[in-house]
Design a protein around this motif. Sequence first.
Motif, PDB file in Angstrom:
ATOM      1  N   GLY A 159       0.725  -1.169   0.104  1.00  0.00           N
ATOM      2  CA  GLY A 159      -0.013  -0.202  -0.007  1.00  0.00           C
ATOM      3  C   GLY A 159       0.795   1.268  -0.091  1.00  0.00           C
ATOM      4  N   PRO A 160       0.124   2.431  -0.086  1.00  0.00           N
ATOM      5  CA  PRO A 160       0.972   3.814  -0.131  1.00  0.00           C
ATOM      6  C   PRO A 160       1.686   4.233   1.215  1.00  0.00           C
ATOM      7  CG  PRO A 160      -1.377   3.781  -0.166  1.00  0.00           C
ATOM      8  CD  PRO A 160      -1.328   2.701   0.050  1.00  0.00           C
ATOM      9  N   GLY A 161       1.110   3.708   2.476  1.00  0.00           N
ATOM     10  CA  GLY A 161       1.552   4.313   3.715  1.00  0.00           C
ATOM     11  C   GLY A 161       2.839   3.341   4.062  1.00  0.00           C
ATOM     12  N   ILE A 162       3.883   4.078   4.381  1.00  0.00           N
ATOM     13  CA  ILE A 162       5.232   3.398   4.573  1.00  0.00           C
ATOM     14  C   ILE A 162       5.436   3.431   6.310  1.00  0.00           C
ATOM     15  CG2 ILE A 162       7.769   3.421   4.538  1.00  0.00           C
ATOM     16  CD1 ILE A 162       7.236   4.440   1.709  1.00  0.00           C
ATOM     17  N   THR A 163       5.716   2.568   6.965  1.00  0.00           N
ATOM     18  CA  THR A 163       6.072   2.333   8.435  1.00  0.00           C
ATOM     19  C   THR A 163       7.231   3.149   8.536  1.00  0.00           C
ATOM     20  OG1 THR A 163       4.895   0.265   8.614  1.00  0.00           O
ATOM     21  CG2 THR A 163       6.436   0.873  10.452  1.00  0.00           C
ATOM     22  N   ALA A 164       7.515   3.624   9.621  1.00  0.00           N
ATOM     23  CA  ALA A 164       8.861   4.562   9.751  1.00  0.00           C
ATOM     24  C   ALA A 164       9.830   3.476  10.074  1.00  0.00           C
ATOM     25  CB  ALA A 164       8.608   5.220  10.971  1.00  0.00           C
ATOM     26  N   ASP A 165       9.917   2.285  10.459  1.00  0.00           N
ATOM     27  CA  ASP A 165      10.913   1.475  10.658  1.00  0.00           C
ATOM     28  C   ASP A 165      11.222   0.526   9.565  1.00  0.00           C
ATOM     29  OD1 ASP A 165       8.934  -0.088  11.400  1.00  0.00           O
ATOM     30  OD2 ASP A 165       9.863  -1.187  13.174  1.00  0.00           O
ATOM     31  N   ALA A 166      10.789   0.680   8.404  1.00  0.00           N
ATOM     32  CA  ALA A 166      10.807  -0.134   7.439  1.00  0.00           C
ATOM     33  C   ALA A 166      12.325  -0.110   6.887  1.00  0.00           C
ATOM     34  CB  ALA A 166      10.106   0.419   6.094  1.00  0.00           C
ATOM     35  N   ASP A 167      12.812  -1.447   6.522  1.00  0.00           N
ATOM     36  CA  ASP A 167      14.218  -1.714   6.174  1.00  0.00           C
ATOM     37  C   ASP A 167      14.176  -1.533   4.748  1.00  0.00           C
ATOM     38  OD1 ASP A 167      15.349  -2.760   8.730  1.00  0.00           O
ATOM     39  OD2 ASP A 167      13.519  -4.128   8.457  1.00  0.00           O
ATOM     40  N   ALA A 168      13.263  -1.772   3.925  1.00  0.00           N
ATOM     41  CA  ALA A 168      13.447  -1.534   2.473  1.00  0.00           C
ATOM     42  C   ALA A 168      11.971  -1.167   1.745  1.00  0.00           C
ATOM     43  CB  ALA A 168      13.978  -2.771   1.775  1.00  0.00           C
ATOM     44  N   VAL A 169      12.045  -0.444   0.839  1.00  0.00           N
ATOM     45  CA  VAL A 169      10.836  -0.180   0.033  1.00  0.00           C
ATOM     46  C   VAL A 169      11.221  -0.239  -1.667  1.00  0.00           C
ATOM     47  CG1 VAL A 169       9.350   1.676  -0.875  1.00  0.00           C
ATOM     48  CG2 VAL A 169      10.017   1.707   1.737  1.00  0.00           C
ATOM     49  N   LEU A 170      10.064  -1.010  -2.248  1.00  0.00           N
ATOM     50  CA  LEU A 170      10.273  -1.201  -3.613  1.00  0.00           C
ATOM     51  C   LEU A 170       9.308  -0.596  -4.073  1.00  0.00           C
ATOM     52  CD1 LEU A 170      11.898  -2.425  -6.048  1.00  0.00           C
ATOM     53  CD2 LEU A 170      10.171  -4.482  -5.724  1.00  0.00           C
ATOM     54  N   VAL A 171       9.338   0.253  -5.180  1.00  0.00           N
ATOM     55  CA  VAL A 171       8.068   0.865  -6.042  1.00  0.00           C
ATOM     56  C   VAL A 171       7.972  -0.096  -7.075  1.00  0.00           C
ATOM     57  CG1 VAL A 171       7.225   2.682  -7.044  1.00  0.00           C
ATOM     58  CG2 VAL A 171       8.343   3.124  -4.588  1.00  0.00           C
ATOM     59  N   ALA A 172       6.957  -0.739  -7.422  1.00  0.00           N
ATOM     60  CA  ALA A 172       6.785  -1.490  -8.728  1.00  0.00           C
ATOM     61  C   ALA A 172       5.426  -1.636  -9.184  1.00  0.00           C
ATOM     62  CB  ALA A 172       7.308  -3.047  -8.080  1.00  0.00           C
ATOM     63  N   SER A 173       4.972  -0.250  -9.692  1.00  0.00           N
ATOM     64  CA  SER A 173       3.527   0.058  -9.885  1.00  0.00           C
ATOM     65  C   SER A 173       3.506   0.720 -11.324  1.00  0.00           C
ATOM     66  CB  SER A 173       2.979   1.118  -9.087  1.00  0.00           C
ATOM     67  OG  SER A 173       3.945   2.493  -9.204  1.00  0.00           O
ATOM     68  N   HIS A 174       4.808   0.571 -11.849  1.00  0.00           N
ATOM     69  CA  HIS A 174       4.875   0.939 -13.452  1.00  0.00           C
ATOM     70  C   HIS A 174       4.138   2.251 -13.583  1.00  0.00           C
ATOM     71  CE1 HIS A 174       6.679  -2.931 -14.241  1.00  0.00           C
ATOM     72  NE2 HIS A 174       5.637  -3.649 -13.764  1.00  0.00           N
ATOM     73  N   GLY A 175       4.674   3.434 -13.050  1.00  0.00           N
ATOM     74  CA  GLY A 175       4.231   4.631 -13.214  1.00  0.00           C
ATOM     75  C   GLY A 175       3.045   4.980 -12.407  1.00  0.00           C
ATOM     76  N   VAL A 176       2.433   4.298 -11.776  1.00  0.00           N
ATOM     77  CA  VAL A 176       1.292   4.858 -11.017  1.00  0.00           C
ATOM     78  C   VAL A 176       1.557   5.194  -9.597  1.00  0.00           C
ATOM     79  CG1 VAL A 176      -1.256   4.148 -10.203  1.00  0.00           C
ATOM     80  CG2 VAL A 176      -0.288   2.980 -12.183  1.00  0.00           C
ATOM     81  N   LEU A 182       7.923   7.040  -3.251  1.00  0.00           N
ATOM     82  CA  LEU A 182       9.323   7.624  -3.174  1.00  0.00           C
ATOM     83  C   LEU A 182       9.639   8.630  -2.224  1.00  0.00           C
ATOM     84  CD1 LEU A 182      10.126   7.307  -7.145  1.00  0.00           C
ATOM     85  CD2 LEU A 182      10.900   5.573  -4.986  1.00  0.00           C
ATOM     86  N   ARG A 183       9.029   9.798  -2.044  1.00  0.00           N
ATOM     87  CA  ARG A 183       9.103  10.964  -1.328  1.00  0.00           C
ATOM     88  C   ARG A 183       9.095  10.543   0.154  1.00  0.00           C
ATOM     89  NH1 ARG A 183       6.077  13.688  -5.500  1.00  0.00           N
ATOM     90  NH2 ARG A 183       7.680  15.149  -6.645  1.00  0.00           N
ATOM     91  N   ASP A 184       7.824   9.659   0.295  1.00  0.00           N
ATOM     92  CA  ASP A 184       7.796   9.208   1.748  1.00  0.00           C
ATOM     93  C   ASP A 184       8.797   8.275   2.100  1.00  0.00           C
ATOM     94  OD1 ASP A 184       6.230   8.773   3.944  1.00  0.00           O
ATOM     95  OD2 ASP A 184       5.012   7.301   3.203  1.00  0.00           O
ATOM     96  N   ALA A 185       9.390   7.534   1.244  1.00  0.00           N
ATOM     97  CA  ALA A 185      10.167   6.431   1.745  1.00  0.00           C
ATOM     98  C   ALA A 185      11.681   7.499   2.194  1.00  0.00           C
ATOM     99  CB  ALA A 185      10.619   5.580   0.697  1.00  0.00           C
ATOM    100  N   LEU A 186      11.929   8.437   1.323  1.00  0.00           N
ATOM    101  CA  LEU A 186      13.209   9.178   1.417  1.00  0.00           C
ATOM    102  C   LEU A 186      13.005   9.945   2.611  1.00  0.00           C
ATOM    103  CD1 LEU A 186      13.425  10.318  -2.351  1.00  0.00           C
ATOM    104  CD2 LEU A 186      14.992   9.000  -1.009  1.00  0.00           C
TER     105      LEU A 186
END
Length: 243
Positions: A159-176, A182-186
């Motif tokens: 989903g779109p909401g990222i937990t603060a202690d995530a170890d890794a995020v992969l965006v694989a939505s092909h442009g959606v 990405l901004r949230d993860a950064l």
Amino acid sequence: MNEFLGMPTPRPRPAADLDARVARLRSGREPYVLATVVRAQRPTSAKAGDRALVLPDGTIEGFVGGVCATDTVRAQGLRLLELRRAAGTTLLRITPEAGEPREEEGLIAVGQPCLSGGTLEIFLEAVLPPVLIHVYGDSPIARAFAAVGQALGYQIETGPGITADADAVLVASHGVGEEPVLRDALAKGVPYIGLIASRKRGTAVLARVEGGERVRVPAGLDIGARTPGEVAVSVYAEIISLR
């Protein structure tokens, strides 16, 4: 009163209460050490089967013996947590027969500092939260990435909401909806951020994202991956190599 951190000597706690506490720690992704008495040679106040939890702040919940045993379990439990090894274990032997602390593979022997004597053998198991992986998208690669992560024993969130202690995020939505995620993860300082995209498209996307140079695109090691499953493996290989 226990002189270490000014804490009182812990009292025995019913097994059901301790199990419930473990469940809460796991659900809250909090690390702890489970200490279990596996052998007790009199005179000792603990008996085989007694258990306690060692928390990162030095708190002990449960019972594995008196002040001397408790202080030793606390010190060795915190040491095990500091190693940051998932499911790290050791057997702690507290005995008047030991002089200087002695360590060998899987065993630490420590002298019994109290006059009461007796020997205790306590199994210490560090339990750390599983690696937390966040995947955004509903593409074949996103689904394969989630499935491979679960097979590795990682905790997978979507989903779109990222937990603060995530170890890794992969965006694989092909442009959606890529850029907000990405901004949230950064902003949350996630250690690994990957984007499934060609180098050309990825460069264009990241040009609009402040700090985008931290995002790995194309995500994954170059292993000649072609299928969604192979791409997922290549990304996990990159995550593991960086961790």
